[in-house]
Design a protein around this motif. Structure first.
Motif, mmCIF file in Angstrom:
data_model
loop_
_atom_site.group_PDB
_atom_site.id
_atom_site.type_symbol
_atom_site.label_atom_id
_atom_site.label_comp_id
_atom_site.label_asym_id
_atom_site.label_seq_id
_atom_site.Cartn_x
_atom_site.Cartn_y
_atom_site.Cartn_z
ATOM 1 N N GLY A 5 0.976 -1.286 0.057
ATOM 2 C CA GLY A 5 0.055 -0.027 -0.019
ATOM 3 C C GLY A 5 0.683 1.203 0.047
ATOM 4 O O GLY A 5 2.163 1.346 -0.099
ATOM 5 N N ILE A 24 3.570 -2.863 -6.367
ATOM 6 C CA ILE A 24 2.759 -4.046 -6.134
ATOM 7 C C ILE A 24 3.359 -5.565 -6.135
ATOM 8 O O ILE A 24 4.287 -5.765 -6.960
ATOM 9 C CB ILE A 24 1.736 -4.010 -7.403
ATOM 10 N N PRO A 79 -4.786 -1.401 2.292
ATOM 11 C CA PRO A 79 -4.481 -1.770 1.211
ATOM 12 C C PRO A 79 -5.291 -3.174 0.523
ATOM 13 O O PRO A 79 -5.637 -3.712 1.712
ATOM 14 C CB PRO A 79 -3.027 -2.296 1.413
ATOM 15 N N ASP A 91 -2.775 -3.460 -4.397
ATOM 16 C CA ASP A 91 -1.851 -3.095 -3.788
ATOM 17 C C ASP A 91 -0.769 -4.567 -3.608
ATOM 18 O O ASP A 91 0.439 -4.456 -3.608
ATOM 19 C CB ASP A 91 -1.753 -2.736 -2.344
#
Length: 352
Positions: free
Chosen positions: A17, A22, A195, A227
């Protein structure tokens, strides 16, 4: 693409997050109590590009093996817990980096408090994971099997943790339907800043599951939602990681090797399908190189169409060319193309 703001949590040393890269997750399919087999598979997954690994914890033997597993791996370890709070407590004692656990499913408030206290003490985050199989009868009666049902169920679990002062949370609301999954995450992202772990659950076998996962995850990521990801396939977990890598690279969210190749047509005078597969296999050790390699079927148009590629080969009638950034550097028989391409890439990008 602009990513939706979410707060940052840490799974081990990996931030999730807050605009951080990612991450790609997968799950082992070994018997978790078999430490040697589980560690071996995790090492292979990490080498393939897995950032975070999850293991099933169905019983106490599995829970007690987690410490030994954690001590032998180099990526964060998440324990997947269902219904039994004692397994969660043992997992935390064993030093896991995260829990996948729905607090409403592990019993009394005292049991939930015990897990929350242990997780908070160790600064271990919890993922709330909702899917069709985890919806309560009350939720289904009120909402039916809808995106609203998935989101409301997730928020109920979130509220339990929030009331106990715990906010190191990430959430997933997965469905096997691409459209339902996308709608669920869109709705959830409007309601929380935690997230989000995204994916299509029970996506299917390698072929169909890859397509469904790419559609759903790709659509969400292009909207800035997500995320961390897992590609859920009925396949080798390494395939999950490979697909996840390709999705992120295709969207420009992760650097690394990209192979482009043209479709076959009536002008093709080389075994292009076989050659492209050979190149793909041969370049596996170069996955972390930020280069693009082209495999083209036409020596006349190939270099021009793939002029942005760092390296490429293009076939003719029994022969072909090697090019770099659209410029031809060599011409040779078809049988020599692959090795010559590899020699050129290796000479300029040695793999240690």
């Amino acid at each position: 693409m602009e990513r939706k703001y979410t707060q940052t949590i840490h799974v081990g040393t990996t931030p999730i997050g807050g605009g951080h890269p990612i991450s790609i997750q997968s799950m082992t399919n070994t018997d978790t109590a078999n430490v040697r087999a589980t560690v071996a598979q995790i090492h292979l997954l990490q080498k393939a590009g897995c950032d975070i690994i999850r293991v099933a914890v169905p019983d106490q033997n599995a829970a007690e093996a987690l410490g030994k597993i954690r001590s032998q791996i180099h990526i964060p370890l998440i324990a997947d817990i269902h219904f039994d709070h004692q397994l969660a407590l043992t997992a935390l004692e064993q030093g896991v980096d995260g829990l996948r656990l729905n607090p409403g499913n592990i019993g009394s408030k005292d049991k939930i408090r015990a897990v929350v206290a242990a997780a908070k003490e160790r600064m271990v985050p919890i993922r709330i994971g909702v899917n069709s199989g985890s919806l309560s009868k009350e939720i289904l009666t009120q909402y039916g099997y809808t995106p609203e049902a998935l989101v409301e169920s997730a928020l109920e679990h979130v509220m339990i943790l929030e009331k106990m002062g715990y906010e190191a949370i990430k959430i997933s609301v997965k469905a096997s339907s691409v459209l339902m999954t996308v709608k669920s995450y869109r709705l959830l992202s409007q309601k929380v800043s935690y997230p989000l772990h995204i994916g299509i659950t029970e996506a299917g076998t390698e072929f169909s599951g890859t397509i469904k996962s790419s559609m759903g995850i790709g659509a969400l990521l292009m909207e800035g939602i997500g995320d961390t990801i897992r590609i859920s396939l009925t396949a080798d977990p390494i395939t999950e990681v490979n697909v996840g890598m390709e999705i992120l690279k295709g969207l420009g969210l992760r650097k690394g090797l990209q192979i482009i190749s043209c479709p076959t047509c009536g002008r093709t005078r080389i075994d292009l399908i076989h050659l492209a597969k050979q190149v793909e296999k041969a370049l596996v050790p170069y996955q972390k190189l930020n280069i693009t390699v082209a495999v083209m079927g036409c020596a006349v148009n190939g270099p021009g169409e793939a002029r942005e590629a760092d390296y490429g080969i293009a076939g003719g009638n029994g022969e072909g060319i090697i090019f770099r950034k659209g410029e031809i550097v060599a011409k040779m028989p078809e049988t020599e193309l692959l090795l010559s391409l590899l020699d050129l890439i290796q000479s300029e990008n040695p793999v240690h």
